[in-house]
Scaffold this active site. Sequence first.
Site, short mmCIF file in Angstrom:
data_model
loop_
_atom_site.label_atom_id
_atom_site.label_comp_id
_atom_site.label_asym_id
_atom_site.label_seq_id
_atom_site.Cartn_x
_atom_site.Cartn_y
_atom_site.Cartn_z
CE LYS A 17 -1.96 -0.65 3.94
NZ LYS A 17 -1.22 -1.96 4.36
NE ARG A 92 -3.50 -0.86 10.84
CZ ARG A 92 -2.41 -0.40 10.07
NH1 ARG A 92 -2.74 1.13 9.96
NH2 ARG A 92 -0.94 -0.78 9.87
NE ARG A 129 7.49 -1.63 5.63
CZ ARG A 129 6.21 -1.54 5.97
NH1 ARG A 129 5.32 -1.79 4.70
NH2 ARG A 129 5.63 -1.68 7.10
NE ARG A 162 6.75 1.32 9.95
CZ ARG A 162 5.54 1.08 9.90
NH1 ARG A 162 5.44 1.41 8.42
NH2 ARG A 162 4.66 0.24 10.39
NE ARG A 173 3.11 -3.27 11.77
CZ ARG A 173 4.24 -3.13 10.96
NH1 ARG A 173 5.44 -3.61 11.19
NH2 ARG A 173 4.03 -2.49 9.82
#
Length: 215
Positions: A17, A92, A129, A162, A173
Amino acid sequence: MKNPVIVILLGPPGSGKGTQAPELSQRLKLPHISTGDLFRENIKNQTPIGVVAKKYMDQGQLVPDDVVLNMLFDRLSKQDCQNGAILDGVPRTVNQAEEITKKLSSKVSLKVLQFSIDPELLTERICGRIGCKSCGRPYHKKYNPPKISGVCDFCNGTLIQRADDTEEVLRERLKAYEDLTAPLIDYYQKIGVLKTVNASVSKELVLEQVLKYFY
Ligand code: AMP
């Protein structure tokens, strides 16, 4: 003027996303609103929202709906959102989705893109990432590396990982996604605004599918 449109990008962490959103934002000329980015900004600036959000984010849990919705509606009331926005990472929960529908659906059209992805790809995608500390542009160590290691191609900023992109926090998560966010697929299907994208393929092929829904 065209009807304002709220584009909702729906999918688990790592489904792409945040990679597609800046490109789509440029093409559609709509601001990209990521509630995760807004929280990280608040944490950096040590605001009251940031203090609350950090407690949940560090554990991979969702921030309470009222905090999310107040922050989101405040952002959407800004001038640059008059033609709509691209929402990344929100809603969410079903409650967040219902509140967004209630508040906005009479004024804007809703378009929801579901990023459907093979769950086995998620851990590798997330744990590799990295992103620019200055401009936020996303990279991936293997799939989308910068030209110079550790340096942003666009602004020369430093690339960082992150804090919640570790395997341990990721497990939480993904659980939060399955339990609380996945039911939104049904919710949006029922109100007839859901479009599905195969997000297991390259970012170029994902973008092609996404754009077909707009042009
Ligand atoms: P993201 O950058 O979208 O992966 O979000 C990072 C973290 O911010 C999430 O794991 C949550 O703790 C929090 N967060 C972001 N958006 C929301 C939301 N819509 N509802 C609840 N928590 C959120």
